[in-house]
Design a protein around this motif. Structure first.
Motif, short mmCIF file in Angstrom:
data_model
loop_
_atom_site.label_atom_id
_atom_site.label_comp_id
_atom_site.label_asym_id
_atom_site.label_seq_id
_atom_site.Cartn_x
_atom_site.Cartn_y
_atom_site.Cartn_z
N TYR A 95 40.20 52.81 28.98
CA TYR A 95 41.08 52.24 27.97
C TYR A 95 40.47 51.05 27.24
O TYR A 95 41.15 50.37 26.46
N GLN A 96 39.21 50.80 27.46
CA GLN A 96 38.58 49.63 26.85
C GLN A 96 38.55 49.71 25.33
O GLN A 96 38.52 48.68 24.65
N GLY A 97 38.56 50.90 24.78
CA GLY A 97 38.56 51.04 23.33
C GLY A 97 39.94 50.99 22.71
O GLY A 97 40.08 51.01 21.48
N LEU A 98 40.99 50.93 23.55
CA LEU A 98 42.36 50.89 23.04
C LEU A 98 42.80 49.45 22.80
O LEU A 98 42.36 48.54 23.50
N PRO A 99 43.68 49.23 21.83
CA PRO A 99 44.26 47.89 21.70
C PRO A 99 44.94 47.49 23.01
O PRO A 99 45.49 48.35 23.72
N GLN A 100 44.94 46.23 23.31
CA GLN A 100 45.45 45.75 24.59
C GLN A 100 46.92 46.12 24.79
O GLN A 100 47.33 46.46 25.90
N TYR A 101 47.71 46.07 23.71
CA TYR A 101 49.14 46.35 23.85
C TYR A 101 49.41 47.83 24.15
O TYR A 101 50.46 48.18 24.70
N ILE A 102 48.46 48.70 23.82
CA ILE A 102 48.58 50.11 24.18
C ILE A 102 48.06 50.34 25.59
O ILE A 102 48.68 51.04 26.40
N ALA A 103 46.92 49.74 25.91
CA ALA A 103 46.35 49.86 27.25
C ALA A 103 47.34 49.38 28.31
O ALA A 103 47.41 49.93 29.42
N PHE A 104 48.14 48.35 27.97
CA PHE A 104 49.14 47.81 28.89
C PHE A 104 50.10 48.89 29.39
O PHE A 104 50.56 48.87 30.53
N MET A 105 50.38 49.86 28.52
CA MET A 105 51.36 50.90 28.84
C MET A 105 50.74 52.07 29.61
O MET A 105 51.45 52.99 30.03
N GLN A 106 49.42 52.03 29.81
CA GLN A 106 48.72 53.12 30.51
C GLN A 106 48.75 52.88 32.02
O GLN A 106 47.71 52.76 32.67
N ASP A 107 49.92 52.80 32.55
CA ASP A 107 50.10 52.45 33.96
C ASP A 107 51.15 53.34 34.58
O ASP A 107 52.16 53.65 33.94
N LYS A 108 50.94 53.71 35.84
CA LYS A 108 51.87 54.64 36.48
C LYS A 108 53.27 54.04 36.67
O LYS A 108 54.24 54.79 36.87
N LYS A 109 53.40 52.72 36.58
CA LYS A 109 54.74 52.14 36.70
C LYS A 109 55.63 52.53 35.52
O LYS A 109 56.85 52.40 35.59
N PHE A 110 55.01 53.00 34.42
CA PHE A 110 55.78 53.41 33.25
C PHE A 110 56.00 54.93 33.18
O PHE A 110 56.54 55.43 32.20
N MET A 111 55.62 55.66 34.21
CA MET A 111 55.71 57.12 34.18
C MET A 111 57.16 57.60 34.02
O MET A 111 57.46 58.48 33.20
N ILE A 112 58.07 57.03 34.79
CA ILE A 112 59.47 57.45 34.71
C ILE A 112 60.06 57.05 33.36
O ILE A 112 60.87 57.78 32.78
N SER A 113 59.66 55.91 32.84
CA SER A 113 60.13 55.48 31.53
C SER A 113 59.69 56.46 30.45
O SER A 113 60.45 56.80 29.55
N ASP A 114 58.45 56.93 30.55
CA ASP A 114 57.96 57.93 29.59
C ASP A 114 58.76 59.22 29.70
O ASP A 114 59.11 59.85 28.70
N LEU A 115 59.05 59.63 30.93
CA LEU A 115 59.82 60.86 31.16
C LEU A 115 61.24 60.71 30.62
O LEU A 115 61.75 61.61 29.93
N ALA A 116 61.87 59.58 30.90
CA ALA A 116 63.24 59.33 30.43
C ALA A 116 63.29 59.27 28.90
O ALA A 116 64.23 59.78 28.28
N LYS A 117 62.30 58.66 28.30
CA LYS A 117 62.24 58.56 26.83
C LYS A 117 62.16 59.95 26.21
O LYS A 117 62.81 60.24 25.19
N LEU A 118 61.38 60.82 26.84
CA LEU A 118 61.23 62.19 26.34
C LEU A 118 62.59 62.89 26.28
O LEU A 118 62.94 63.51 25.27
N TYR A 119 63.37 62.78 27.35
CA TYR A 119 64.67 63.44 27.39
C TYR A 119 65.70 62.73 26.52
O TYR A 119 66.54 63.37 25.87
N ALA A 120 65.68 61.40 26.51
CA ALA A 120 66.63 60.65 25.69
C ALA A 120 66.48 61.00 24.22
O ALA A 120 67.48 61.16 23.49
N GLU A 121 65.25 61.14 23.77
CA GLU A 121 65.02 61.48 22.37
C GLU A 121 65.44 62.91 22.06
O GLU A 121 65.77 63.24 20.91
N GLU A 122 65.42 63.78 23.08
CA GLU A 122 65.93 65.14 22.91
C GLU A 122 67.45 65.14 22.80
O GLU A 122 68.04 65.91 22.04
N ILE A 123 68.08 64.28 23.58
CA ILE A 123 69.54 64.22 23.64
C ILE A 123 70.13 63.58 22.39
O ILE A 123 71.15 64.02 21.86
N LEU A 124 69.48 62.55 21.89
CA LEU A 124 70.03 61.77 20.78
C LEU A 124 69.67 62.37 19.43
O LEU A 124 68.57 62.88 19.22
#
Length: 322
Positions: free
Chosen positions: A157-186
């Motif tokens: 992730y060294q070539g990514l902007p820091q604010y994007i690299a910050f999100m490349q973490d497994k602690k955000f995996m469920i948030s990514d999954l929830a966002k996927l479904y929330a955007e389908e629902i809304l």
């Protein structure tokens, strides 16, 4: 007596934590198990002669328009092999993530009875496409690219902007999954005012409150602790800025890039910008929706989803504390 007081205090703390987190016992007790298929491991260990068997076993992962020669080239590719090795270092097993994913699907099934949870999850090791960390197959099961969850400081992730690299973490995996479904629902409101956009994002985040109550607010909105602290401490001033500059009902589409879209910080065009929390408009929309649901306890999730942004805004009587 002192021991009893300590025990009573601990019980009260635990009760408070349970109440605040909105963890639902009925959802938690649902019976749901997923079969996790580590395709990343399977492909990493495969030889060219195994390709036919892989295509038969995983037809969804091998589009017909891609020739076998490209898959064989990928098997032998130095970078792909490095990706495979790095993914295996961070995810030697998937037990913790599996439990979190199963827990998420329990809440999704509990709150949306029409939803039939998938019976499997497939993990991949791809080429760090941060825009598509998780996708749903045609059959509705998630494909999770583990190469996007190696930790913000990983060399990939060294070539990514820091604010994007910050999100490349497994602690955000469920948030990514929830966002996927929330955007389908809304449904996205066609009236693209700033307030409607804020409340759309607020609804996404509120659905995360409901569907992943076992995760933190920072995980839901992809904030650091410092970002969340800034947002809370400056909520009143941010809202005053929006009101004083007549932004609330503005249709200026540039506001999305300033206050809603992925960026290192929010853009007030003031000296404090670089210190501000990013996507502050999403945070404000979240607080408006939370306030609306607090003031309208009879409102169901279905009603929240269907209610227009302006009605939510008015009924919330949103006024951040000074």
């Amino acid at each position: 007596m002192r021991v009893n007081l300590i025990l009573l205090s601990l019980i009260l703390i635990m009760m408070s934590c349970q109440k605040d987190s909105k963890v639902n016992d009925e959802a938690e007790e649902m019976n749901l198990e997923l079969d996790v298929i580590r395709f990343d491991k399977i492909f990493a260990q495969a030889e060219p002669q195994d390709l036919g068997e892989l295509k038969t076993r995983f037809p969804d992962l091998f589009p017909s328009q891609i020739p076998d020669s490209l898959w064989i080239e990928k098997m032998n590719d130095t970078l792909q092999n490095e990706i495979n090795n790095e993914v295996l270092k961070v995810f030697p097993d998937f037990d913790t993530e599996q439990k979190r994913i199963e827990r998420f699907y329990k809440y999704l099934s509990y709150h949306f009875e029409f939803f039939k949870p998938p019976n499997k999850v497939i993990t991949l090791a791809e080429e760090v496409n941060y825009r598509n960390k998780i996708v749903l197959s045609e059959d509705g099961f998630p494909l999770i690219s583990l190469d996007n969850y190696l930790g913000k400081d990983h060399k990939f992730y060294q070539g990514l902007p820091q604010y994007i690299a910050f999100m490349q973490d497994k602690k955000f995996m469920i948030s990514d999954l929830a966002k996927l479904y929330a955007e389908e629902i809304l449904l996205r409101n066609e009236e693209r005012t700033f307030i409607s956009d804020m409340i759309y994002h607020g609804k996404v985040l509120y659905l995360k409150d409901i569907l992943m109550p076992f995760e933190t607010d920072t995980q839901k909105i992809y904030y650091s602790d410092e970002d969340l602290k800034w947002a809370k401490e400056n909520e009143t001033q941010v809202w005053a800025f929006f009101v004083e500059n007549k932004l609330i009902f503005s249709t200026d589409n540039r506001l999305a890039d300033r206050f809603l879209n992925l960026a290192p910080y929010s853009k007030f065009y003031l000296e404090l910008d670089s210190e501000s929390a990013p996507r502050i408009g999403q945070y404000i929309g979240w607080q408006i929706v939370r306030k609306y649901m607090e003031k309208n306890p009879e409102s169901t999730l279905d009603k929240l989803i269907e209610t227009e942004a302006e009605e939510i805004f008015k009924a919330s009587n949103y006024k951040p504390k000074s």
